[in-house]
Design an enzyme around this catalytic site. Structure first.
Site, PDB file in Angstrom:
ATOM      1  N   LYS A  53      -1.005 -40.094 -15.582  1.00  0.00           N
ATOM      2  CA  LYS A  53      -0.543 -38.766 -16.305  1.00  0.00           C
ATOM      3  C   LYS A  53      -1.459 -38.553 -17.674  1.00  0.00           C
ATOM      4  O   LYS A  53      -1.596 -37.377 -18.111  1.00  0.00           O
ATOM      5  CB  LYS A  53       0.999 -38.620 -16.094  1.00  0.00           C
ATOM      6  CG  LYS A  53       1.619 -38.752 -14.816  1.00  0.00           C
ATOM      7  CD  LYS A  53       3.090 -39.202 -14.787  1.00  0.00           C
ATOM      8  CE  LYS A  53       3.511 -38.977 -13.441  1.00  0.00           C
ATOM      9  NZ  LYS A  53       4.970 -39.863 -13.356  1.00  0.00           N
ATOM     10  N   LYS A  94      -2.358 -36.592  -8.053  1.00  0.00           N
ATOM     11  CA  LYS A  94      -2.974 -36.928  -9.655  1.00  0.00           C
ATOM     12  C   LYS A  94      -4.501 -37.124  -9.286  1.00  0.00           C
ATOM     13  O   LYS A  94      -4.990 -37.227 -10.352  1.00  0.00           O
ATOM     14  CB  LYS A  94      -1.987 -37.921 -10.123  1.00  0.00           C
ATOM     15  CG  LYS A  94      -0.678 -37.465 -10.597  1.00  0.00           C
ATOM     16  CD  LYS A  94       0.081 -38.779 -11.357  1.00  0.00           C
ATOM     17  CE  LYS A  94       0.713 -39.816 -10.495  1.00  0.00           C
ATOM     18  NZ  LYS A  94       1.871 -39.284  -9.779  1.00  0.00           N
ATOM     19  N   GLY A 132      10.596 -36.632  -8.161  1.00  0.00           N
ATOM     20  CA  GLY A 132      11.391 -36.228  -7.130  1.00  0.00           C
ATOM     21  C   GLY A 132      10.997 -34.910  -6.251  1.00  0.00           C
ATOM     22  O   GLY A 132      10.136 -34.219  -6.809  1.00  0.00           O
ATOM     23  N   GLU A 191      10.212 -47.827  -5.655  1.00  0.00           N
ATOM     24  CA  GLU A 191       9.822 -48.132  -4.254  1.00  0.00           C
ATOM     25  C   GLU A 191       9.644 -49.662  -4.094  1.00  0.00           C
ATOM     26  O   GLU A 191       9.963 -50.508  -4.841  1.00  0.00           O
ATOM     27  CB  GLU A 191       8.439 -47.309  -4.205  1.00  0.00           C
ATOM     28  CG  GLU A 191       8.360 -45.775  -4.441  1.00  0.00           C
ATOM     29  CD  GLU A 191       7.154 -45.086  -4.312  1.00  0.00           C
ATOM     30  OE1 GLU A 191       6.476 -45.410  -3.196  1.00  0.00           O
ATOM     31  OE2 GLU A 191       6.995 -44.339  -5.339  1.00  0.00           O
TER      32      GLU A 191
END
Lengths: 316, 316
Positions: B205, B106, B299, B190
């Site tokens: 995003k 990103k 994913g 995580e």
């Protein structure tokens, strides 16, 4: 792009109205009885006003549009079953002249998919039909992007009228006949809502999806779909479903080489229980999992928007 | 297409694994310390096994990949903030060589969008980045199809980890710390979940969406986003929301030239209250109304699938 628009109903008229804003020019426009042709672009406002006042779009013969200068034929005449005429012949003529075609009319790709693909293979033109399944909902474009061979199932609600009726029956505990009359009063259901409530419209969309998924291996038509409508449902059946946290929706399921349409029990707040006139579809694809797409699957501007997206993809 | 894949994490590895099935060949593959280059296509199984066993993908220097024969650079190294390095330089080198670029990273389009577009303008190559927002969810492609100028708002849930934590807090009445530990045990969060729970990932995003919507008029970076995370939420706040039929989700809203991220009260079964690790986004556009898109937004295979869709669009 220069557009030739056939059909002056809600979708065709909205395409004519919105084309300029999308950078396109309408050079020909016809309803079933008349046409207007102008190589410099028709005057959309004037023509749409004339249609409202006089019931015709112009003074020319509808045949005249095929001699017009255009790049893309927008076929937005009413969907017909069986031979899909006159829509099919319109597609045939445009492809014979090496023009592109964008369909809002479901008939040609639901009832004569193999014929359309065969004509396309012999033409310089390309046929796109994103608007035929869920209007502005990016259903066919997502299947195209993911790759049809990787899609294992497509299912959900693809008819807003039937969904409105079922939503209202569930919310108010009213019977089918009662709610249908209300829907007609509101303009949500047409005077003759047969194809919406008997599952035909939903099935046609499912058949189009099945044709796309099969990539030419098997041709599907309406006859291949297993279709049941919502006319026999009673308010008490919906009440019973609700006691269990469920509801009933008119669901199309395209999977394992079959198209099935009928009222199904689904979770009350689940992914395929939209409310009102919304559509809601799930696409199951390898690696992507389950993609959900919701929105207004019908309506003039919504469907016209999908038509113009297809025109744009052709321009690219 | 011949792919050069940078980054051997979940996404890069999945691209290498799935490329052949999509008809593409990986001619170069690098992690941060090593590379493997083969003009005939690397042996995906062997290379991925080597990565697992030895921690490196090959014996070559990572620099070697830029001399390889490839058509598309797939940038799947970790997202970095600020100068977006080393991802940005990878993009720069590929564009300088007139190659196409597909981003899963990103950073370059969130932090240096104008720079990326400027380099692209001087190159024969094209940059695509559908995978950066919602993985396989067709969010950027739908905005592209509808036309960015017609989109008035994009909002919803774009981080599966934060959504999982909030879903579980609501369902179990547990506190944030408790559920986060559970999410880490399950591999949903995580070891360092900071960017997921403090809103940074969601904001990146949103910034990418804002850059696409602004079509070069205004450049957005993370600094332009108003960001609040979910770390301060207590289970009792979720309980309170539920009493009212509502719930709390980490919502990004891109509208009116602003990007806002924070916990918001939303209808409990509404369009932007997905459960578990799902994402759910609404796109409001002229004529189309409100389009909803849901699915697994992250994913390896899901995101790799989105990368390969972009590669496919470049091939077309």
């Amino acid at each position: 792009m220069r557009l030739c628009v056939l059909g002056a109903g809600a979708v065709g008229s909205a395409v004519v109205e919105l084309a300029a804003e999308h950078g396109h020019v309408v050079t020909a426009f016809a309803d079933s009885e008349s046409a207007v042709v102008d190589a410099d672009g028709i005057d959309a406002d004037a023509v749409l006003a004339k249609k409202q006042e006089d019931g015709v779009v112009g003074e020319a013969d509808p045949e005249a549009v095929f001699d017009a200068d255009y790049d893309v034929l927008v076929e937005a005449t009413p969907t017909t079953l069986g031979d899909a005429e006159p829509g099919f012949s319109h597609v045939e003529r445009a492809l014979a002249d090496d023009r592109d075609v964008v369909l809002a009319n479901k008939g040609p790709v639901a009832e004569r998919y193999a014929d359309v693909r065969a004509l396309e293979a012999e033409s310089e033109g390309t046929v796109r039909f994103g608007a035929t399944v869920g209007g502005a909902l990016p259903i066919l474009s997502t299947i195209e992007d993911v790759g049809p061979s990787r899609v294992s199932a497509v299912y959900g609600v693809l008819n807003g009228t039937a969904n409105f009726v079922l939503s209202r029956m569930a919310a108010e505990g009213l019977d089918y006949e009662h709610v249908l009359a209300e829907a007609q009063d509101l303009g949500v259901a047409e005077a003759d809502p047969t194809f919406d409530v008997d599952g035909t419209d939903t099935a046609l969309k499912g058949v189009i999806v099945a044709n796309v998924l099969s990539e030419g291996e098997t041709e599907f038509t309406l006859d291949d779909a297993d279709v049941e409508g919502i006319q026999e449902l009673s308010g008490s059946m919906l009440d019973l479903a609700q006691e269990d946290g469920q509801t009933i929706r008119l669901i199309v399921e395209v999977a394992d080489g079959a198209v099935r349409v009928g009222p199904r029990l689904v979770p009350g707040h689940g992914a395929v229980a939209p409310s009102g006139t919304e559509n809601a579809v799930q696409i199951e694809a390898d690696y992507c999992g389950r993609l959900g797409i919701t929105g207004q699957g019908a309506g003039g501007p919504e469907t016209a928007s999908a038509v113009l997206t297809d025109v744009e993809r052709l321009a690219d």
